[in-house]
Every structure is written in structure tokens, then in C-alpha cells.
Write a protein that holds these residues in place. Structure first.
Motif, PDB file in Angstrom:
ATOM      1  N   ALA A   1     -19.147  25.769 -39.573  1.00 23.98           N
ATOM      2  CA  ALA A   1     -19.909  24.517 -39.594  1.00 23.98           C
ATOM      3  C   ALA A   1     -19.137  23.400 -38.907  1.00 23.98           C
ATOM      4  CB  ALA A   1     -20.220  24.130 -41.040  1.00 23.98           C
ATOM      5  N   ILE A   2     -18.423  23.733 -37.852  1.00 23.87           N
ATOM      6  CA  ILE A   2     -17.550  22.764 -37.196  1.00 23.87           C
ATOM      7  C   ILE A   2     -18.307  21.864 -36.211  1.00 23.87           C
ATOM      8  CG2 ILE A   2     -16.858  24.217 -35.256  1.00 23.87           C
ATOM      9  CD1 ILE A   2     -13.989  23.178 -35.769  1.00 23.87           C
ATOM     10  N   LEU A   3     -19.540  22.191 -35.923  1.00 22.89           N
ATOM     11  CA  LEU A   3     -20.300  21.427 -34.933  1.00 22.89           C
ATOM     12  C   LEU A   3     -20.391  19.932 -35.243  1.00 22.89           C
ATOM     13  CD1 LEU A   3     -21.779  21.626 -32.276  1.00 22.89           C
ATOM     14  CD2 LEU A   3     -23.859  22.127 -33.545  1.00 22.89           C
ATOM     15  N   PRO A   4     -20.677  19.493 -36.477  1.00 21.55           N
ATOM     16  CA  PRO A   4     -20.755  18.039 -36.712  1.00 21.55           C
ATOM     17  C   PRO A   4     -19.447  17.304 -36.403  1.00 21.55           C
ATOM     18  CG  PRO A   4     -21.713  19.223 -38.561  1.00 21.55           C
ATOM     19  CD  PRO A   4     -21.070  20.247 -37.679  1.00 21.55           C
ATOM     20  N   ILE A   5     -18.310  17.881 -36.768  1.00 27.37           N
ATOM     21  CA  ILE A   5     -17.048  17.179 -36.497  1.00 27.37           C
ATOM     22  C   ILE A   5     -16.723  17.226 -35.005  1.00 27.37           C
ATOM     23  CG2 ILE A   5     -15.482  19.104 -36.966  1.00 27.37           C
ATOM     24  CD1 ILE A   5     -14.899  15.492 -38.055  1.00 27.37           C
ATOM     25  N   LEU A   6     -17.122  18.274 -34.308  1.00 23.54           N
ATOM     26  CA  LEU A   6     -16.916  18.308 -32.857  1.00 23.54           C
ATOM     27  C   LEU A   6     -17.784  17.273 -32.154  1.00 23.54           C
ATOM     28  CD1 LEU A   6     -16.570  22.112 -32.050  1.00 23.54           C
ATOM     29  CD2 LEU A   6     -14.796  20.365 -31.986  1.00 23.54           C
ATOM     30  N   ILE A   7     -19.007  17.091 -32.631  1.00 24.24           N
ATOM     31  CA  ILE A   7     -19.872  16.053 -32.056  1.00 24.24           C
ATOM     32  C   ILE A   7     -19.289  14.676 -32.344  1.00 24.24           C
ATOM     33  CG2 ILE A   7     -22.142  14.952 -32.239  1.00 24.24           C
ATOM     34  CD1 ILE A   7     -23.308  17.773 -32.645  1.00 24.24           C
TER      35      ILE A   7
ATOM     36  N   PHE B   1     -18.844   8.296 -40.690  1.00 27.60           N
ATOM     37  CA  PHE B   1     -19.296   8.950 -41.919  1.00 27.60           C
ATOM     38  C   PHE B   1     -18.951  10.448 -41.900  1.00 27.60           C
ATOM     39  CE2 PHE B   1     -22.669  11.199 -44.272  1.00 27.60           C
ATOM     40  CZ  PHE B   1     -22.381  10.729 -45.545  1.00 27.60           C
ATOM     41  N   ILE B   2     -19.171  11.096 -40.760  1.00 28.36           N
ATOM     42  CA  ILE B   2     -18.837  12.521 -40.637  1.00 28.36           C
ATOM     43  C   ILE B   2     -17.337  12.721 -40.822  1.00 28.36           C
ATOM     44  CG2 ILE B   2     -18.743  14.477 -39.026  1.00 28.36           C
ATOM     45  CD1 ILE B   2     -21.428  13.401 -37.873  1.00 28.36           C
ATOM     46  N   TYR B   3     -16.529  11.841 -40.247  1.00 32.71           N
ATOM     47  CA  TYR B   3     -15.078  11.945 -40.412  1.00 32.71           C
ATOM     48  C   TYR B   3     -14.662  11.735 -41.869  1.00 32.71           C
ATOM     49  CZ  TYR B   3     -13.041  12.675 -35.838  1.00 32.71           C
ATOM     50  OH  TYR B   3     -12.619  13.246 -34.673  1.00 32.71           O
ATOM     51  N   LEU B   4     -15.301  10.810 -42.553  1.00 32.37           N
ATOM     52  CA  LEU B   4     -14.975  10.589 -43.963  1.00 32.37           C
ATOM     53  C   LEU B   4     -15.318  11.818 -44.804  1.00 32.37           C
ATOM     54  CD1 LEU B   4     -16.094   6.889 -44.505  1.00 32.37           C
ATOM     55  CD2 LEU B   4     -13.769   7.808 -44.565  1.00 32.37           C
TER      56      LEU B   4
ATOM     57  N   TYR C   1     -15.487  14.875 -43.700  1.00 41.48           N
ATOM     58  CA  TYR C   1     -14.539  15.918 -43.296  1.00 41.48           C
ATOM     59  C   TYR C   1     -13.187  15.713 -43.988  1.00 41.48           C
ATOM     60  CZ  TYR C   1     -12.126  19.220 -40.273  1.00 41.48           C
ATOM     61  OH  TYR C   1     -11.399  20.285 -39.803  1.00 41.48           O
ATOM     62  N   ALA C   2     -12.695  14.474 -43.984  1.00 41.28           N
ATOM     63  CA  ALA C   2     -11.410  14.182 -44.633  1.00 41.28           C
ATOM     64  C   ALA C   2     -11.497  14.435 -46.143  1.00 41.28           C
ATOM     65  CB  ALA C   2     -10.998  12.741 -44.360  1.00 41.28           C
ATOM     66  N   PHE C   3     -12.630  14.120 -46.748  1.00 39.80           N
ATOM     67  CA  PHE C   3     -12.826  14.391 -48.172  1.00 39.80           C
ATOM     68  C   PHE C   3     -12.788  15.892 -48.441  1.00 39.80           C
ATOM     69  CE2 PHE C   3     -15.834  14.647 -51.909  1.00 39.80           C
ATOM     70  CZ  PHE C   3     -14.911  14.187 -52.837  1.00 39.80           C
ATOM     71  N   GLY C   4     -13.419  16.669 -47.563  1.00 40.36           N
ATOM     72  CA  GLY C   4     -13.383  18.122 -47.692  1.00 40.36           C
ATOM     73  C   GLY C   4     -11.974  18.672 -47.554  1.00 40.36           C
ATOM     74  N   LEU C   5     -11.188  18.106 -46.627  1.00 42.49           N
ATOM     75  CA  LEU C   5      -9.794  18.528 -46.498  1.00 42.49           C
ATOM     76  C   LEU C   5      -9.004  18.198 -47.759  1.00 42.49           C
ATOM     77  CD1 LEU C   5      -8.810  17.562 -42.837  1.00 42.49           C
ATOM     78  CD2 LEU C   5      -9.205  19.841 -43.772  1.00 42.49           C
ATOM     79  N   PHE C   6      -9.272  17.026 -48.334  1.00 43.04           N
ATOM     80  CA  PHE C   6      -8.588  16.639 -49.565  1.00 43.04           C
ATOM     81  C   PHE C   6      -8.949  17.578 -50.714  1.00 43.04           C
ATOM     82  CE2 PHE C   6      -8.701  14.257 -53.581  1.00 43.04           C
ATOM     83  CZ  PHE C   6      -7.339  14.033 -53.723  1.00 43.04           C
ATOM     84  N   LEU C   7     -10.226  17.905 -50.846  1.00 43.04           N
ATOM     85  CA  LEU C   7     -10.648  18.822 -51.905  1.00 43.04           C
ATOM     86  C   LEU C   7      -9.994  20.192 -51.735  1.00 43.04           C
ATOM     87  CD1 LEU C   7     -14.451  17.986 -52.195  1.00 43.04           C
ATOM     88  CD2 LEU C   7     -12.620  17.349 -53.777  1.00 43.04           C
TER      89      LEU C   7
END
Length: 135
Positions: free
Chosen positions: A26-32, A56-59, A61-67
Motif C-alpha cells: 500500500a505504498i502508493l499514497p506515500i509515493l504520491i 495528512f498522508i505523511y502524518l 504514515y509517521a503514525f503507522g511507523l510509530f505504532l
């Protein structure tokens, strides 16, 4: 078969979305969003003020990395993400270096791959929760 137990066991929609956007499939949103931020000095990628959508997408993504970090406690994905942010800023600031455009893309792909590897463990362990938090 490797199963992402953290994603499947999560019930809260925002946390589930945060886990979802950090997996390589599901990397497409962060690549966009990366491409959108890389187009900042030139013009909007999709529409005026699309930087807010990308932020918002970066936030998320960063939240997912933190989790994920709370589970596996490995710093490598966070370090790669920091390198990604620095290289993206450098590209926006000094975009005349063509090679600098590849660094943000490669580091975000590496971040997602490493994060997913730490989250699900190796091929020897189908369920990381059963094998312990070492993964």
C-alpha cells in the motif's frame, strides 16, 4: 504464509489505516505524497493547496511507523524515514541535482520494506506474536 497480526488484530479505524499505509503493498499514497512534495517549487501536483493532503498522508504514515515501532522497537525504519525527509527537503532546496530525486523515493521504499519485515518477522515465523517480540 506471513500474516501481519498487528494489522489484522487492530479494531480502531485510524490505527488500522496507519498500519495499512506503512506496508509495501500500500505504498502508493506515500509515493504520491512524496512526488507532490518534490513538485513544490514548480507547481501543485493535482490541485491548489494539495500540500495539505500530502501532509495528512505523511502524518498517517509517521503514525503507522510509530505504532509499528512500539511493537518491534527497531530504529532502522525511523532512521530511513528521517533520511527520506532530509533528502526530500534537499531536493526541494537544491533540485538541480538529478540524482537527489531518487534518494527520497528509494528511502521511503526501504522504510516500508524494513518496517514490514520487522513487523511480521522472518519466513520461519508465521505469527510474530507467537514467536515473541524479537521478530
Amino acid at each position: 504464509m506471513i500474516i501481519d497480526s498487528l494489522f489484522h488484530r487492530e479494531n480502531k479505524p485510524l490505527r488500522k489505516l496507519a498500519f495499512l499505509v506503512t506496508i509495501p503493498c500500500a505504498i502508493l499514497p506515500i509515493l504520491i505524497a512524496t512526488a507532490g512534495f518534490m513538485s513544490i517549487p514548480f507547481e501543485p501536483l493535482f490541485f491548489k493547496n494539495d500540500i495539505y493532503l500530502f501532509s495528512f498522508i505523511y502524518l498517517i504514515y509517521a503514525f503507522g511507523l510509530f505504532l509499528s515501532w512500539q511493537y518491534h522497537r527497531k530504529w532502522t525504519p525511523a532512521i530511513l524515514f528521517a533520511i527520506h525527509l532530509i533528502s526530500q527537503f534537499a531536493f526541494v532546496k537544491w533540485g538541480q541535482f538529478e540524482w537527489l530525486g531518487y534518494l527520497p523515493i528509494m528511502t521511503i521504499i526501504g522504510t516500508s520494506l524494513l518496517n514490514q519485515y520487522y513487523r511480521v518477522g522472518s519466513l520461519e515465523c508465521n505469527d510474530p506474536l507467537e514467536c515473541g517480540k524479537e521478530g
